[in-house]
Design a protein around this motif. Structure first.
Motif, PDB file in Angstrom:
ATOM      1  N   ARG A  53       0.810  -1.213   0.000  1.00 15.46           N
ATOM      2  CA  ARG A  53       0.000   0.000   0.000  1.00 15.46           C
ATOM      3  C   ARG A  53       0.845   1.266   0.000  1.00 15.46           C
ATOM      4  NH1 ARG A  53      -4.869   1.536   0.137  1.00 15.46           N
ATOM      5  NH2 ARG A  53      -5.645  -0.595   0.338  1.00 15.46           N
ATOM      6  N   TRP A  56       1.760   1.831  -3.500  1.00 12.72           N
ATOM      7  CA  TRP A  56       0.543   2.109  -4.278  1.00 12.72           C
ATOM      8  C   TRP A  56       0.073   3.536  -4.013  1.00 12.72           C
ATOM      9  CZ3 TRP A  56      -2.336  -0.999  -7.653  1.00 12.72           C
ATOM     10  CH2 TRP A  56      -3.604  -0.512  -8.012  1.00 12.72           C
ATOM     11  N   ASP A  57       0.124   3.961  -2.769  1.00 11.33           N
ATOM     12  CA  ASP A  57      -0.406   5.273  -2.392  1.00 11.33           C
ATOM     13  C   ASP A  57       0.491   6.429  -2.829  1.00 11.33           C
ATOM     14  OD1 ASP A  57      -2.612   4.085  -1.313  1.00 11.33           O
ATOM     15  OD2 ASP A  57      -1.963   4.258   0.773  1.00 11.33           O
ATOM     16  N   TYR A  59       0.874   7.073  -5.791  1.00  8.23           N
ATOM     17  CA  TYR A  59       0.235   7.479  -7.042  1.00  8.23           C
ATOM     18  C   TYR A  59      -1.274   7.565  -6.830  1.00  8.23           C
ATOM     19  CZ  TYR A  59       4.700   5.901  -8.952  1.00  8.23           C
ATOM     20  OH  TYR A  59       6.029   5.720  -9.191  1.00  8.23           O
ATOM     21  N   SER A  60      -1.892   8.492  -7.505  1.00 11.72           N
ATOM     22  CA  SER A  60      -3.351   8.526  -7.576  1.00 11.72           C
ATOM     23  C   SER A  60      -3.760   8.065  -8.968  1.00 11.72           C
ATOM     24  CB  SER A  60      -3.879   9.944  -7.324  1.00 11.72           C
ATOM     25  OG  SER A  60      -3.492  10.810  -8.383  1.00 11.72           O
ATOM     26  N   ASP A  61      -5.018   7.701  -9.124  1.00 12.29           N
ATOM     27  CA  ASP A  61      -5.476   7.263 -10.445  1.00 12.29           C
ATOM     28  C   ASP A  61      -5.222   8.334 -11.504  1.00 12.29           C
ATOM     29  OD1 ASP A  61      -6.245   4.814  -9.544  1.00 12.29           O
ATOM     30  OD2 ASP A  61      -8.388   5.278  -9.421  1.00 12.29           O
ATOM     31  N   ASP A  63      -2.726  10.152 -11.809  1.00 17.24           N
ATOM     32  CA  ASP A  63      -1.317  10.143 -12.220  1.00 17.24           C
ATOM     33  C   ASP A  63      -1.027   9.120 -13.311  1.00 17.24           C
ATOM     34  OD1 ASP A  63      -0.610  12.029 -10.238  1.00 17.24           O
ATOM     35  OD2 ASP A  63      -0.346  10.435  -8.738  1.00 17.24           O
ATOM     36  N   SER A 102      -5.545   0.161 -13.378  1.00 17.04           N
ATOM     37  CA  SER A 102      -5.123  -0.472 -12.133  1.00 17.04           C
ATOM     38  C   SER A 102      -3.825  -1.250 -12.324  1.00 17.04           C
ATOM     39  CB  SER A 102      -6.234  -1.405 -11.629  1.00 17.04           C
ATOM     40  OG  SER A 102      -5.844  -2.054 -10.445  1.00 17.04           O
ATOM     41  N   HIS A 105      -1.038   1.188 -12.587  1.00 21.18           N
ATOM     42  CA  HIS A 105      -0.834   1.741 -11.249  1.00 21.18           C
ATOM     43  C   HIS A 105       0.066   0.798 -10.436  1.00 21.18           C
ATOM     44  CE1 HIS A 105      -2.934   4.094  -7.760  1.00 21.18           C
ATOM     45  NE2 HIS A 105      -1.708   3.765  -7.423  1.00 21.18           N
TER      46      HIS A 105
END
Length: 275
Positions: A53, A56-57, A59-61, A63, A102, A105
């Protein structure tokens, strides 16, 4: 099984970093006056496209860039790309734009995870007083389509699959610069040998040392592929702006990467490019 695979891959790379850092510390303590060649082989950012996480966090969608080339209808794909579609069983799945975003990402998050591991190794070299006199090479074995053209994974000489990072870092010797000429993974072994002062090894590649030190001499690199997705050996020649791909079961491909970076115009059959 999927969860286990993801967990095992993350734990594996954590362990690789742990042992590599320990090896550098041991060298710094007990062997610092002897040469060291250390290969640190991570699996990330290989699929599956899942990440811890905290990465993952980063980046935002918003981005996440979507593929530069949208899905190409199956009938319009070149024969090799159609085989890749079939090998990946793409007709068995409905891949949505959300799935693509996703996956990308997760891939970017895992690049950041890998960056953090490389950073740990550089910090350890710094702690041991070895960073300035250590040559570091960062590269990878393949790219990933990540939804470009509607394709996934590798197995192709098209740029999303064949293009990989190559960073050669040695503060005592090389000033930061970008080299335009193409290079091949076959060039890594002779480059490492040249860094160590050895030039007599025989390989299919050639040393990149001159280009790292400022040469702009033109280079030609060759690629060879004999695995999933082909039914005969496939070969690639890259010279300057040009890429030529040959497989006896498929039409030839010739791309001008300067004018056509996404490789959408095959010039092989164009009389103007016969030479």
């Amino acid at each position: 099984a999927g969860v286990a695979e993801i967990t095992n891959q993350m734990e594996y790379d954590d362990e690789v970093a742990f042992h590599a850092n320990r090896r550098i510390f041991d060298h710094g303590r007990y062997e610092r006056d002897t040469p060291l060649c250390l290969v640190v082989s991570f699996t990330h950012p290989h699929d599956p496209y899942a990440a811890r996480r905290r990465f993952w966090d980063l980046y935002s969608d918003a981005d996440i860039d979507m593929p530069a080339v949208p899905p190409i209808p199956y009938a319009e794909l070149d024969p090799h790309s159609r085989r890749l579609w079939d090998v990946s069983a793409m007709d068995d799945y409905d891949v949505t734009p959300e799935d693509v975003r996703s996956s990308r990402h997760g891939y970017y998050a895992n690049i950041s995870y890998l960056d953090s591991k490389v950073g740990e190794l550089l910090d350890t070299l710094e702690t041991c007083g070895m960073r300035e006199r250590t040559a570091v090479v960062l590269t990878a074995d393949h790219g990933d389509f990540l939804g470009e053209r509607g394709l996934w994974y590798k197995m192709s000489f098209l740029e999303p699959s064949a293009r990989v990072p190559l960073i050669l870092h040695w503060p005592e010797r090389f000033a930061p610069r970008r080299v335009r000429e193409p290079a091949s993974l076959a060039d890594i072994a002779p480059t490492l040998a040249a860094l160590a002062g050895r030039t007599e090894i025989e390989t299919d590649g050639s040393s990149l040392l001159a280009h790292a030190e400022g040469s702009s001499e033109a280079r030609t690199v060759h690629g060879e592929y004999l695995a999933e997705g082909v039914v005969a050996p496939m070969f690639m020649i890259r010279r300057g702006r040009w890429k030529f791909v040959r497989c006896r079961t498929d039409p030839d491909q010739l791309f001008d990467l300067d004018a056509d970076p996404h490789e959408l115009r095959n010039l092989a059959a164009d009389p103007a490019h016969a030479a």
